[in-house]
Design a protein around this motif. Structure first.
Motif, PDB file in Angstrom:
ATOM      1  N   LEU A  55       0.811  -1.218   0.000  1.00  0.00           N
ATOM      2  CA  LEU A  55       0.000   0.000   0.000  1.00  0.00           C
ATOM      3  C   LEU A  55       0.848   1.273   0.000  1.00  0.00           C
ATOM      4  O   LEU A  55       0.316   2.374   0.089  1.00  0.00           O
ATOM      5  CB  LEU A  55      -0.969   0.002   1.182  1.00  0.00           C
ATOM      6  N   ILE A  56       2.165   1.124  -0.095  1.00  0.00           N
ATOM      7  CA  ILE A  56       3.055   2.282  -0.221  1.00  0.00           C
ATOM      8  C   ILE A  56       3.419   2.413  -1.692  1.00  0.00           C
ATOM      9  O   ILE A  56       4.014   1.518  -2.281  1.00  0.00           O
ATOM     10  CB  ILE A  56       4.307   2.135   0.661  1.00  0.00           C
ATOM     11  N   ASP A  57       3.024   3.536  -2.280  1.00  0.00           N
ATOM     12  CA  ASP A  57       3.268   3.757  -3.711  1.00  0.00           C
ATOM     13  C   ASP A  57       4.727   4.086  -3.964  1.00  0.00           C
ATOM     14  O   ASP A  57       5.362   3.511  -4.838  1.00  0.00           O
ATOM     15  CB  ASP A  57       2.360   4.878  -4.225  1.00  0.00           C
ATOM     16  N   SER A  58       5.262   5.021  -3.220  1.00  0.00           N
ATOM     17  CA  SER A  58       6.654   5.423  -3.417  1.00  0.00           C
ATOM     18  C   SER A  58       7.160   6.091  -2.145  1.00  0.00           C
ATOM     19  O   SER A  58       6.402   6.355  -1.217  1.00  0.00           O
ATOM     20  CB  SER A  58       6.789   6.378  -4.610  1.00  0.00           C
ATOM     21  N   GLY A  59       8.440   6.378  -2.149  1.00  0.00           N
ATOM     22  CA  GLY A  59       9.043   7.042  -0.996  1.00  0.00           C
ATOM     23  C   GLY A  59      10.540   7.077  -1.153  1.00  0.00           C
ATOM     24  O   GLY A  59      11.094   6.605  -2.151  1.00  0.00           O
ATOM     25  N   GLY A  60      11.191   7.626  -0.167  1.00  0.00           N
ATOM     26  CA  GLY A  60      12.642   7.698  -0.210  1.00  0.00           C
ATOM     27  C   GLY A  60      13.192   8.524   0.925  1.00  0.00           C
ATOM     28  O   GLY A  60      12.449   9.072   1.745  1.00  0.00           O
ATOM     29  N   TYR A  61      14.499   8.596   0.958  1.00  0.00           N
ATOM     30  CA  TYR A  61      15.197   9.316   2.019  1.00  0.00           C
ATOM     31  C   TYR A  61      15.918  10.515   1.421  1.00  0.00           C
ATOM     32  O   TYR A  61      16.592  10.390   0.399  1.00  0.00           O
ATOM     33  CB  TYR A  61      16.197   8.394   2.706  1.00  0.00           C
ATOM     34  N   ARG A  62      15.751  11.667   2.047  1.00  0.00           N
ATOM     35  CA  ARG A  62      16.452  12.887   1.648  1.00  0.00           C
ATOM     36  C   ARG A  62      17.522  13.179   2.704  1.00  0.00           C
ATOM     37  O   ARG A  62      17.223  13.765   3.748  1.00  0.00           O
ATOM     38  CB  ARG A  62      15.475  14.053   1.568  1.00  0.00           C
ATOM     39  N   PRO A  63      18.769  12.789   2.452  1.00  0.00           N
ATOM     40  CA  PRO A  63      19.804  12.962   3.472  1.00  0.00           C
ATOM     41  C   PRO A  63      20.082  14.421   3.811  1.00  0.00           C
ATOM     42  O   PRO A  63      20.468  14.727   4.940  1.00  0.00           O
ATOM     43  CB  PRO A  63      21.040  12.282   2.869  1.00  0.00           C
ATOM     44  N   ASP A  64      19.875  15.328   2.847  1.00  0.00           N
ATOM     45  CA  ASP A  64      20.122  16.738   3.128  1.00  0.00           C
ATOM     46  C   ASP A  64      19.118  17.306   4.131  1.00  0.00           C
ATOM     47  O   ASP A  64      19.375  18.319   4.768  1.00  0.00           O
ATOM     48  CB  ASP A  64      20.103  17.561   1.830  1.00  0.00           C
ATOM     49  N   ARG A  65      17.983  16.630   4.292  1.00  0.00           N
ATOM     50  CA  ARG A  65      16.952  17.078   5.243  1.00  0.00           C
ATOM     51  C   ARG A  65      16.731  16.088   6.379  1.00  0.00           C
ATOM     52  O   ARG A  65      15.880  16.301   7.236  1.00  0.00           O
ATOM     53  CB  ARG A  65      15.624  17.268   4.527  1.00  0.00           C
ATOM     54  N   ASP A  66      17.436  14.948   6.346  1.00  0.00           N
ATOM     55  CA  ASP A  66      17.217  13.877   7.325  1.00  0.00           C
ATOM     56  C   ASP A  66      15.755  13.436   7.340  1.00  0.00           C
ATOM     57  O   ASP A  66      15.164  13.226   8.399  1.00  0.00           O
ATOM     58  CB  ASP A  66      17.638  14.293   8.737  1.00  0.00           C
ATOM     59  N   GLU A  67      15.170  13.273   6.142  1.00  0.00           N
ATOM     60  CA  GLU A  67      13.747  12.939   6.048  1.00  0.00           C
ATOM     61  C   GLU A  67      13.512  11.678   5.225  1.00  0.00           C
ATOM     62  O   GLU A  67      14.073  11.521   4.148  1.00  0.00           O
ATOM     63  CB  GLU A  67      12.964  14.065   5.366  1.00  0.00           C
ATOM     64  N   LEU A  68      12.665  10.819   5.757  1.00  0.00           N
ATOM     65  CA  LEU A  68      12.125   9.706   4.999  1.00  0.00           C
ATOM     66  C   LEU A  68      10.683  10.075   4.686  1.00  0.00           C
ATOM     67  O   LEU A  68       9.967  10.561   5.559  1.00  0.00           O
ATOM     68  CB  LEU A  68      12.155   8.415   5.822  1.00  0.00           C
ATOM     69  N   TRP A  69      10.267   9.895   3.427  1.00  0.00           N
ATOM     70  CA  TRP A  69       8.898  10.233   3.046  1.00  0.00           C
ATOM     71  C   TRP A  69       8.251   9.036   2.360  1.00  0.00           C
ATOM     72  O   TRP A  69       8.941   8.160   1.843  1.00  0.00           O
ATOM     73  CB  TRP A  69       8.855  11.463   2.138  1.00  0.00           C
ATOM     74  N   ALA A  70       6.925   9.015   2.405  1.00  0.00           N
ATOM     75  CA  ALA A  70       6.175   7.949   1.747  1.00  0.00           C
ATOM     76  C   ALA A  70       4.861   8.496   1.228  1.00  0.00           C
ATOM     77  O   ALA A  70       4.212   9.310   1.881  1.00  0.00           O
ATOM     78  CB  ALA A  70       5.910   6.805   2.718  1.00  0.00           C
ATOM     79  N   SER A  71       4.484   8.039   0.028  1.00  0.00           N
ATOM     80  CA  SER A  71       3.140   8.299  -0.490  1.00  0.00           C
ATOM     81  C   SER A  71       2.448   6.942  -0.579  1.00  0.00           C
ATOM     82  O   SER A  71       3.090   5.915  -0.806  1.00  0.00           O
ATOM     83  CB  SER A  71       3.185   9.004  -1.839  1.00  0.00           C
ATOM     84  N   PHE A  72       1.150   6.973  -0.406  1.00  0.00           N
ATOM     85  CA  PHE A  72       0.392   5.742  -0.235  1.00  0.00           C
ATOM     86  C   PHE A  72      -0.605   5.544  -1.372  1.00  0.00           C
ATOM     87  O   PHE A  72      -1.056   6.494  -2.001  1.00  0.00           O
ATOM     88  CB  PHE A  72      -0.346   5.771   1.113  1.00  0.00           C
ATOM     89  N   VAL A  73      -0.971   4.306  -1.609  1.00  0.00           N
ATOM     90  CA  VAL A  73      -1.919   3.954  -2.647  1.00  0.00           C
ATOM     91  C   VAL A  73      -3.343   4.268  -2.193  1.00  0.00           C
ATOM     92  O   VAL A  73      -4.164   4.680  -2.986  1.00  0.00           O
ATOM     93  CB  VAL A  73      -1.795   2.445  -2.991  1.00  0.00           C
TER      94      VAL A  73
END
Length: 164
Positions: A55-73
């Motif tokens: 149910l997770i469509d996409s996502g990733g880690y942005r090291p410059d912001r220390d952020e993991l993000w996810a978009s969902f189906v």
């Protein structure tokens, strides 16, 4: 020279399913914990998440912001978590999302009218499902798009040798 302090992994969530294992975990900057398991993403904190990988469509880690993000189906809004010490979480996250994708086919009518037809596997039980993800603004009832999606689903079913 001073050696960095060794950080102990956060405790495993208490509600793991039978056969579910923790692959990676890290503390969140807000005091919560993010855990990548064999079956799902688990976030304990101000906004708890229990989401199977398919149910997770996409996502990733942005090291410059220390952020993991996810978009969902499903209807969940896109989420972002701050992780200053991510350890193996970003790699495990990416691997689990990719492991749930069996086949993908694009249906493009024109620049504004397109969809992705994705065959996904529930990593907890191996069940297959079809997801149709329309481009923002695309009309799912557009006759050519609807026909293209139906053809795509038929081809994906043939690839896996079963009805979907």
């Amino acid at each position: 020279m001073r050696w960095p302090r060794r950080q102990h992994p956060p405790p495993a969530p208490q509600d793991l399913d039978h056969g579910e294992r923790v692959i990676a975990a890290a503390p969140l900057d807000d005091g919560g914990t993010i855990t990548v398991t064999t079956h799902r993403l688990i976030v304990d904190g101000p906004e708890s998440v229990r989401c199977p990988w398919h149910l997770i469509d996409s996502g990733g880690y942005r090291p410059d912001r220390d952020e993991l993000w996810a978009s969902f189906v499903d209807e969940r809004p896109r989420q972002t978590w701050r992780i200053s010490a991510p350890a193996q979480v970003p790699d495990a996250f990416r691997e689990r999302v990719q492991a749930s994708v069996v086949l993908v086919e694009r249906v493009d009518i024109d620049r504004a009218t397109s969809a992705r037809v994705v065959l996904r596997k529930d990593l907890s039980d191996g069940a297959l499902s079809v997801q149709v993800l329309y481009k923002d603004g695309a009309d799912p009832d557009h006759p050519e798009l609807r026909a293209g999606v139906a053809d795509s689903v038929t081809r994906l079913a043939e690839h896996v040798g079963r009805e979907l």
